[in-house]
Scaffold this active site. Sequence first.
Site, short mmCIF file in Angstrom:
data_model
loop_
_atom_site.label_atom_id
_atom_site.label_comp_id
_atom_site.label_asym_id
_atom_site.label_seq_id
_atom_site.Cartn_x
_atom_site.Cartn_y
_atom_site.Cartn_z
CD GLU A 43 -69.38 68.62 -61.87
OE1 GLU A 43 -68.48 69.56 -62.44
OE2 GLU A 43 -70.54 68.62 -61.62
CB THR B 129 -70.74 72.03 -63.50
OG1 THR B 129 -71.39 70.93 -62.59
CG2 THR B 129 -69.99 71.59 -64.62
CB CYS C 33 -73.30 74.76 -65.67
SG CYS C 33 -74.61 74.70 -64.32
CB SER D 107 -77.73 67.86 -53.62
OG SER D 107 -77.67 68.91 -54.72
CB SER D 108 -72.40 69.65 -54.75
OG SER D 108 -71.32 70.58 -54.77
CG ASN D 109 -77.11 71.66 -57.09
OD1 ASN D 109 -78.16 72.23 -56.91
ND2 ASN D 109 -76.91 70.37 -57.62
CB SER E 131 -80.61 66.69 -57.60
OG SER E 131 -79.34 66.68 -58.30
#
Length: 641
Positions: A125, A165, A193, A221-223, A264
């Site tokens: 991203e 985000t 976001c 996964s970053s988030n 995700s």
Amino acid sequence: MKVILAKTAGFCFGVNRAVEMTYQLLGEGRKVATLGPLIHSPQVVQDLERRGAVTCDTVEQVPDGYEVVIRSHGVPREVYDKINTRSLAFHDATCPFVTKIHKIAAEAGENGALLLVAGDASHPEVQGIVGHTSGEVRIFANLEQLKRLAPELEKQKSIYVVAQTTFNVQSWEICKEFLKNQCTNSKIFDTICNATWARQQEAEDLSQKCDHMVVIGGHHSSNTQKLLQVAARHTRAVNVETADELDRDWLRGARTVGVTAGASTPSSIIEEVLNCMSEEIRDDMSFAEMLEASEAKPLYAGKIVKAKVISVSPTECVVGIDGSKHTGIVKLSEMSHDPNAKMEDLVKVDDELDLVVVKTNDQEGVDTLSRVRFEAQKGMKDVSEAAENGTVMEGDVMEANKGGVVVNVKGVRVFVPRSQATMRRDEDYTKLVGQHVKLVITECAGRKIVGSINKVTAEENKAKREEFWQSVEVGKKYTGVVKSLTSYGAFVDIGGVDGLCHISELSWSNIKHPSEVVSVGDTIEVYVKSYDPENQKVSLGFKKEEDNPWEQLKNNYPIGSEFTAPVVSITKFGAFVRILPGVDGLVHISEISNERVNKVSDVLKVGDEVKVKLINVDFDRKRISLSMKACLDEAAEGDAE
């Protein structure tokens, strides 16, 4: 053991959109290639590959004949250029929140500003964001790295600051405060976001209430990792990618366990993990019930909400719902009934809208909303009252079908049967589409709402007719609409009254049918030649006196005029020459030449351009005498001199 599931656990809007798009393309039998893993979920990626999708790291690796899916992370500008260079079909699943950052990055480059990005430099991203600016870029992952950039930032004239985000919310707030104090030349954009804000806040709150926290999601996964960091600040937290990784011994002795999941993470994997914990929860509790039990839903279908537009695309707009952490989607079909409407013409970023919730999705934090349904709810009361009172309403005709037309009246779809749409049976009711009309509601029962246009038209025409017969006089001009054509003339509506314009009054030239001059639907100016109030008949004129070719002849062609004109017919006694449209003059056989002419056709034929002299005009009998010989005599005299 009590298990509490965070309400926004699982796919975020952007990821869900990308996944649904890809599965749909595969379901249609298309060959699909994703640029990089579609999402950070190995299980989903494997399932897509099993169905035929291929994962490519670069555009060059995409096989010929495959359609490219750009994942929700977005890509640099140059990737679009490469796709176009190869003429590949592509589907852009870039999350609208990420697209918003791309626009900010582009603006920074255009304005010569430094782009400062809070995020992981290796994350796709962030790489995509960097690829949308033409200026300088600096990336920082935390406050320490930002402080090291401070000396350089202080020298910059202008700085645009954005965040990945999925950046850590708490870290972002700390970095923002530092920038506000140290870099007064920075323009800060809150680009984390809504779903990320909500997830991290829920993880923050939930982890303070629970003995343990289970964070479900990809290890890369970053988030998901951000959620793990947030939860770990307050309690013991573990990250599992699938149910197989969950160690039940780790949960032993815990009274309350909180569960959340990255953006995700598919719902199927969340369900598997929860089922794995079933020793401590009721066996008959379904996944849907767990979601329901986690917290009360703040929104529900049918609720009216206020929202602000976040981003706009050709097919939908994304909104932030007031008083809620949820994001809403309004599709173009739910924004307007007009099939030709464009979303960018209907709304702009930061517009505030009144909407109706169509569908809620607490797991994703993204709700489906509708503006047309809000307008319909608001307008339904007025329509119902109009049906009772016989009030005349106004609306726009949206479509036509075999039975009639559909009119949008204050957001309510009103059906008008074809027999109630126009005043004449032979009139084309489909031409009403796109027109603004008046109508009365004749039936309003549930979803069955019926109206009549011609009842209003009839009343209006009645009033117009009364006014017409009170003021009509010979010679008075009216602007009317051609309603029908016959072999002998055209009927023109001049305000509730149909007058006949005879074929002889349509043109100074001889015409075989009125359609040579006018068509049904034409707006024309006519004048009254005569009228009969007793029998309600009106005769109209259309051709203008100033267009009378005989008047033009009188004004522009004095006796003795010479001009060149075409031969239009041949007779035994001479040739007729066209002077003006509708006006022909005769060159007698004796006036053709100085030599004897036995047969006109030996000298002239139709279409010949001849030079003639106007000898005489009888306006009463409409006869004109011309001479070719006179022109020859004058030419001979000129040569002799």
